[in-house]
Design a protein around this motif. Structure first.
Motif, PDB file in Angstrom:
ATOM      1  N   VAL A  28     -94.271  -9.410 -27.815  1.00 21.54           N
ATOM      2  CA  VAL A  28     -93.723  -8.239 -28.299  1.00 21.54           C
ATOM      3  C   VAL A  28     -94.861  -7.467 -29.157  1.00 21.54           C
ATOM      4  O   VAL A  28     -95.566  -8.151 -29.863  1.00 21.54           O
ATOM      5  CB  VAL A  28     -92.295  -8.708 -28.968  1.00 21.54           C
ATOM      6  N   GLU A  29     -94.630  -6.015 -29.124  1.00 25.55           N
ATOM      7  CA  GLU A  29     -95.519  -5.301 -30.013  1.00 25.55           C
ATOM      8  C   GLU A  29     -94.830  -4.062 -30.113  1.00 25.55           C
ATOM      9  O   GLU A  29     -94.027  -3.486 -29.390  1.00 25.55           O
ATOM     10  CB  GLU A  29     -96.949  -5.119 -29.209  1.00 25.55           C
ATOM     11  N   PHE A  68     -82.133  -3.068 -25.429  1.00 22.97           N
ATOM     12  CA  PHE A  68     -83.256  -3.510 -24.676  1.00 22.97           C
ATOM     13  C   PHE A  68     -83.088  -2.632 -23.376  1.00 22.97           C
ATOM     14  O   PHE A  68     -82.039  -2.268 -22.866  1.00 22.97           O
ATOM     15  CB  PHE A  68     -83.198  -5.095 -24.170  1.00 22.97           C
ATOM     16  N   GLU A  69     -84.225  -2.449 -22.817  1.00 21.31           N
ATOM     17  CA  GLU A  69     -84.349  -1.678 -21.317  1.00 21.31           C
ATOM     18  C   GLU A  69     -85.127  -2.436 -20.554  1.00 21.31           C
ATOM     19  O   GLU A  69     -86.610  -2.526 -20.915  1.00 21.31           O
ATOM     20  CB  GLU A  69     -84.662  -0.195 -21.560  1.00 21.31           C
ATOM     21  N   ILE A  70     -84.717  -3.098 -19.468  1.00 21.88           N
ATOM     22  CA  ILE A  70     -85.336  -3.981 -18.764  1.00 21.88           C
ATOM     23  C   ILE A  70     -84.901  -3.787 -17.332  1.00 21.88           C
ATOM     24  O   ILE A  70     -83.885  -3.588 -17.011  1.00 21.88           O
ATOM     25  CB  ILE A  70     -85.011  -5.498 -18.967  1.00 21.88           C
ATOM     26  N   GLY A  71     -85.826  -3.498 -16.424  1.00 12.26           N
ATOM     27  CA  GLY A  71     -85.780  -3.144 -15.072  1.00 12.26           C
ATOM     28  C   GLY A  71     -84.597  -2.188 -14.886  1.00 12.26           C
ATOM     29  O   GLY A  71     -84.059  -2.058 -13.791  1.00 12.26           O
ATOM     30  N   GLY A  72     -84.797  -0.956 -15.535  1.00 10.96           N
ATOM     31  CA  GLY A  72     -83.980   0.111 -15.609  1.00 10.96           C
ATOM     32  C   GLY A  72     -82.592  -0.101 -16.035  1.00 10.96           C
ATOM     33  O   GLY A  72     -81.723   0.966 -15.761  1.00 10.96           O
ATOM     34  N   GLY A  98     -90.318  -4.615 -20.397  1.00 11.44           N
ATOM     35  CA  GLY A  98     -89.361  -3.913 -20.652  1.00 11.44           C
ATOM     36  C   GLY A  98     -89.552  -3.211 -22.327  1.00 11.44           C
ATOM     37  O   GLY A  98     -90.825  -3.373 -22.752  1.00 11.44           O
ATOM     38  N   SER A  99     -88.490  -2.550 -22.728  1.00 10.20           N
ATOM     39  CA  SER A  99     -88.828  -2.070 -24.169  1.00 10.20           C
ATOM     40  C   SER A  99     -87.504  -2.551 -24.831  1.00 10.20           C
ATOM     41  O   SER A  99     -86.437  -2.958 -24.553  1.00 10.20           O
ATOM     42  CB  SER A  99     -88.972  -0.691 -24.085  1.00 10.20           C
ATOM     43  N   TYR A 100     -87.698  -2.273 -26.097  1.00  4.71           N
ATOM     44  CA  TYR A 100     -86.450  -2.524 -27.232  1.00  4.71           C
ATOM     45  C   TYR A 100     -86.485  -1.634 -28.101  1.00  4.71           C
ATOM     46  O   TYR A 100     -87.670  -0.914 -28.488  1.00  4.71           O
ATOM     47  CB  TYR A 100     -86.620  -3.846 -27.882  1.00  4.71           C
ATOM     48  N   GLU A 101     -85.421  -0.838 -28.770  1.00  4.84           N
ATOM     49  CA  GLU A 101     -85.340  -0.072 -29.640  1.00  4.84           C
ATOM     50  C   GLU A 101     -84.178  -0.536 -30.829  1.00  4.84           C
ATOM     51  O   GLU A 101     -83.199  -0.896 -30.385  1.00  4.84           O
ATOM     52  CB  GLU A 101     -85.040   1.392 -29.151  1.00  4.84           C
ATOM     53  N   TYR A 102     -84.780  -0.362 -32.013  1.00  3.91           N
ATOM     54  CA  TYR A 102     -83.887  -0.770 -32.947  1.00  3.91           C
ATOM     55  C   TYR A 102     -83.419   0.459 -33.804  1.00  3.91           C
ATOM     56  O   TYR A 102     -84.626   1.091 -34.086  1.00  3.91           O
ATOM     57  CB  TYR A 102     -84.285  -1.758 -33.866  1.00  3.91           C
ATOM     58  N   ASP A 103     -82.147   0.973 -33.975  1.00  2.00           N
ATOM     59  CA  ASP A 103     -82.032   2.062 -34.886  1.00  2.00           C
ATOM     60  C   ASP A 103     -82.254   3.432 -33.803  1.00  2.00           C
ATOM     61  O   ASP A 103     -83.334   3.584 -33.649  1.00  2.00           O
ATOM     62  CB  ASP A 103     -82.787   2.235 -36.251  1.00  2.00           C
ATOM     63  N   LEU A 112     -92.224  -5.107 -24.375  1.00  2.00           N
ATOM     64  CA  LEU A 112     -92.160  -6.537 -24.462  1.00  2.00           C
ATOM     65  C   LEU A 112     -92.739  -6.657 -22.927  1.00  2.00           C
ATOM     66  O   LEU A 112     -92.786  -5.978 -22.147  1.00  2.00           O
ATOM     67  CB  LEU A 112     -90.572  -7.074 -24.205  1.00  2.00           C
ATOM     68  N   LYS A 113     -93.301  -8.069 -22.628  1.00  2.00           N
ATOM     69  CA  LYS A 113     -93.949  -8.394 -21.668  1.00  2.00           C
ATOM     70  C   LYS A 113     -93.660  -9.895 -21.491  1.00  2.00           C
ATOM     71  O   LYS A 113     -94.053 -10.602 -22.307  1.00  2.00           O
ATOM     72  CB  LYS A 113     -95.461  -7.965 -21.583  1.00  2.00           C
ATOM     73  N   VAL A 114     -93.269 -10.215 -20.206  1.00  3.38           N
ATOM     74  CA  VAL A 114     -93.211 -11.858 -20.037  1.00  3.38           C
ATOM     75  C   VAL A 114     -94.569 -12.173 -19.414  1.00  3.38           C
ATOM     76  O   VAL A 114     -95.052 -11.907 -18.101  1.00  3.38           O
ATOM     77  CB  VAL A 114     -91.996 -12.004 -18.904  1.00  3.38           C
ATOM     78  N   ILE A 115     -95.261 -12.914 -20.102  1.00  2.00           N
ATOM     79  CA  ILE A 115     -96.622 -13.337 -19.595  1.00  2.00           C
ATOM     80  C   ILE A 115     -96.180 -14.443 -18.648  1.00  2.00           C
ATOM     81  O   ILE A 115     -97.292 -14.537 -17.582  1.00  2.00           O
ATOM     82  CB  ILE A 115     -97.284 -13.906 -20.650  1.00  2.00           C
ATOM     83  N   ALA A 116     -95.808 -15.550 -18.806  1.00  2.00           N
ATOM     84  CA  ALA A 116     -95.594 -16.759 -18.034  1.00  2.00           C
ATOM     85  C   ALA A 116     -94.224 -17.464 -18.164  1.00  2.00           C
ATOM     86  O   ALA A 116     -93.712 -16.986 -19.025  1.00  2.00           O
ATOM     87  CB  ALA A 116     -96.731 -17.297 -18.252  1.00  2.00           C
TER      88      ALA A 116
END
Ligand code: ZN
Ligand code: ZN
Ligand code: ZN
Ligand code: ZN
Length: 229
Positions: free
Chosen positions: A55-56, A96-100, A134-139, A148-152
């Motif tokens: 996450v970044e 969260f927004e993941i896969g639309g 994916g992405s995430y927003e707070y507030d 967000l990225k799933v590495i493994a």
């Protein structure tokens, strides 16, 4: 803010690596292998699936974490973790927004986002797979956005916490705009113009007033709303 090479610390061996080298390091960290072998040796259980997640900050990528998350945990648990570790100031909404698909903390209420909105009470293995981002927003007002990225995906013998920090960025050095010493305060007003970073000595002369100042903290939410770390 001058460009710096973003560095981070491995939780297991406490050595420092650049952001770009950390993924590779975590795959080969001997101390991690030792720690995990010890945990696995204590009890023989069903293997547990986990995801290696990075996450970044979307706009502030110098703030980042590598996480190991149990596949059976939920987005709601991940939301809680991100709030506790990085973001929570006054109980704002998040999604969260993941896969639309949008997974919102207040799903069910009319969001009016024009896209499908689901509850965060969904298992990570229903939404994550290696390579998935994916992405995430707070507030939704003074928003802090994360990538967000799933590495493994892995199988481990045992696991303590549902979400473990594998590595995290070291605090970037931000200098006082008045005198060049490390900044310890940031003005929650001036930050929107990319300014307002001040040391303890220089805050007294800042025109916006003391009530606008927030501490400099190691988080992508630094200087936003009422976030004090
Ligand atoms: Zn290490
Ligand atoms: Zn707030
Ligand atoms: Zn100063
Ligand atoms: Zn200011």
């Amino acid at each position: 803010m001058p460009r710096q090479i973003s560095q981070g610390i491995c939780t297991f061996c406490h050595r420092e690596f650049s952001k770009s080298a950390m993924t590779r390091h975590l795959e080969t960290c001997e101390q991690r292998a030792v720690t995990e072998a010890k945990a696995g040796g204590r009890r023989k259980a069903q293997p547990i699936r986990t995801f290696h997640l990075v996450v970044e900050g979307r706009d502030l990528p110098m703030y980042w974490m590598h996480l190991d998350v149990t596949a059976s945990t939920t987005l709601a648990t991940l939301d809680r973790f991100l709030r506790d570790t990085w973001l929570e100031c006054c109980g704002h909404l998040s999604a969260f927004e993941i896969g639309g698909i949008r997974y919102a903390v207040d799903a069910g209420m009319d969001g009016g986002w024009g896209m499908e909105e689901k509850s965060m009470q969904v298992r990570l293995d229903k939404v994550f797979s290696p390579g998935q981002s994916g992405s995430y927003e707070y507030d939704y007002g003074t928003t802090t956005e994360l990538k967000l990225k799933v590495i493994a995906e892995r199988e481990v013998d045992a696991k303590g916490k549902a979400i473990q920090v594998l590595a995290r960025n070291t605090p970037p050095v931000i200098l006082c705009e008045e005198c060049g010493k490390p900044a310890t305060n940031v003005c929650s007003q001036c930050i929107f113009d990319g300014k307002g970073w001040l040391c303890d000595d220089c805050v007294e002369r800042h025109e916006c007033g003391e009530e606008m100042l927030l501490p400099v903290v190691n988080s992508p939410r630094v200087g936003m709303c009422a976030y004090t770390g």
